[in-house]
Design an enzyme around this catalytic site. Structure first.
Site, PDB file in Angstrom:
ATOM      1  N   GLU A 235       0.834  -1.200   0.000  1.00  0.00           N
ATOM      2  CA  GLU A 235       0.000   0.000   0.000  1.00  0.00           C
ATOM      3  C   GLU A 235       0.873   1.255   0.000  1.00  0.00           C
ATOM      4  OE1 GLU A 235      -3.402   0.995   3.109  1.00  0.00           O
ATOM      5  OE2 GLU A 235      -1.401   1.386   3.924  1.00  0.00           O
TER       6      GLU A 235
ATOM      7  N   ASP B  44     -10.108   1.601   6.215  1.00  0.00           N
ATOM      8  CA  ASP B  44     -10.063   1.355   4.775  1.00  0.00           C
ATOM      9  C   ASP B  44     -11.119   2.171   4.045  1.00  0.00           C
ATOM     10  OD1 ASP B  44      -7.965  -0.470   4.805  1.00  0.00           O
ATOM     11  OD2 ASP B  44      -9.062  -2.003   3.678  1.00  0.00           O
TER      12      ASP B  44
END
Length: 382
Positions: A69, A262
């Site tokens: 990420e 998220d």
């Protein structure tokens, strides 16, 4: 709304800060300062670290690891800021330590490594792969490909995307996108999704630049993701869960069926899809809903929420990241009732400090780039 109004067609990117009255000088300075603090600031702020002459990594300061990420985010930031040295350092570190060459996940990247390069897991996370691919295409278009791996950027991107959708056809491993419904999975060996992984604006570009035999898949994936977000986001609050089934309903496996860390990215993704492609008029409605939901809440009181808006006692782990993504949603609703207030709140909020700063400040820099008109599509040179 006309799709041809999007930046992909016009080449023009809205500087929302400027439209709201901030000066070009202070906007440019703020973007540059944010980049400098996160990449070259003091030890209490930076999240980028160089290793030797040609490597670098992005540190998750809350978990003391290096994630696909963060590495893919850092590469996207570097190409947008035109810093090839940082980009190449991050990509070489990724390719050296995270790329898997054997086992069922060969061809993917290990989602977590130690700062020394040891793999903490041999599983991948699709949000990293999709950001790697587009960052590599942009690097190819902005700086040109080199002949030797891993700096043959466009070849690397095409190969990665091919793996993402064809993995498992030989009976080994699993694809990152479901081949029937064209929806991205949370991880390859599961059959559910994460709404914040859905980047239809990326897939539109993949449909132009991937291998020819893969291009139709990505075109269909873009449309499938736009339709999926409509059923994954709550019709009144606009909130989306972290995990969701393919029918859009929350998947509360291990407590991830709520609006939490998220989920914040969904608003940012919708804003950028609208800016680049005018993806869907629904995106304006969605941006209005989620900004309205937070309009009467102080960042210090942000919570975990059920997607219908019911709050938990648990406070948000990344409140700065949340207000940044809500501001980025203004790209889809510049004239919306809460758009300017959301952007002003972001502008007046400094970068986060402390051990949890990594995720918040990544989202912060993306919002700073996007709202200043600097999160751009880099097209192939003619």
């Amino acid at each position: 709304m006309k799709k041809t109004d999007g930046a992909f067609y016009t080449g023009e990117y809205r500087n929302v800060f400027k439209e709201y009255g901030y000066s070009e000088v202070e906007i440019s300075a703020r973007v540059q300062d944010t980049w400098e603090q996160l990449f070259f600031g003091d030890e209490e702020m930076r999240i980028y670290h160089e290793v030797g002459d040609d490597l670098g990594y992005m540190l998750d300061t809350g978990n003391i690891d290096v994630r696909t990420e963060g590495m893919s985010y850092g590469m996207m930031m570097a190409v947008q800021m035109n810093n090839k040295d940082v980009f190449d350092r991050l990509w070489k570190w990724t390719y050296t330590y995270m790329f898997m060459t054997e086992g069922e996940n060969a061809g993917y990247f290990a989602w977590s490594c130690s700062p020394e390069g040891k793999k903490n897991s041999y599983g991948p996370a699709p949000d990293g792969e999709e950001y790697f691919a587009l960052a590599l295409f942009f690097a190819s278009h902005r700086w040109g490909d080199e002949t030797e791996a891993p700096f043959n950027y466009s070849q690397q991107a095409k190969d990665l995307l091919h793996t993402c959708i064809h993995k498992g056809e030989d009976g080994v491993g699993h694809p990152m996108w479901n081949p029937e419904n064209k929806l991205i999975k949370f991880i390859p060996n599961c059959e559910y999704s994460d709404p914040s992984y859905h980047l239809p604006h990326f897939y539109e570009l993949f449909s132009l630049w991937a291998y020819e035999e893969d291009q139709q898949f990505w075109k269909e994936a873009a449309q499938a993701s736009r339709e999926y977000l409509k059923i994954a986001c709550h019709p009144e609050t606009g909130l989306s869960p972290e995990y969701a089934h393919y029918d859009g309903t929350p998947n509360d496996e291990r407590g991830f069926g709520h609006f939490y860390s998220d989920s914040y990215r969904t608003a940012a993704n919708i804003g950028l899809d609208y800016e680049w492609f005018r993806g869907d008029v629904w995106e304006t409605e969605e941006a209005n809903k989620i900004q309205a939901f937070f309009s009467d809440k102080e960042p210090s009181d942000y919570r975990r929420y059920k997607i219908d808006g019911e709050p938990f006692e648990e406070t948000a782990l990344h409140p700065v990241g949340l207000l940044a993504t809500n501001a980025m949603a203004s790209l889809a609703t510049v004239d919306g009732p809460n758009a300017r207030a959301s952007v002003d709140l972001f502008w007046n909020t400094p970068l986060r400090t402390g051990v949890r700063r990594y995720y918040d400040n990544c989202l912060y820099l993306f919002a700073m780039l996007a709202l200043s008109g600097n999160f751009r599509i880099w097209m192939p040179k003619l």
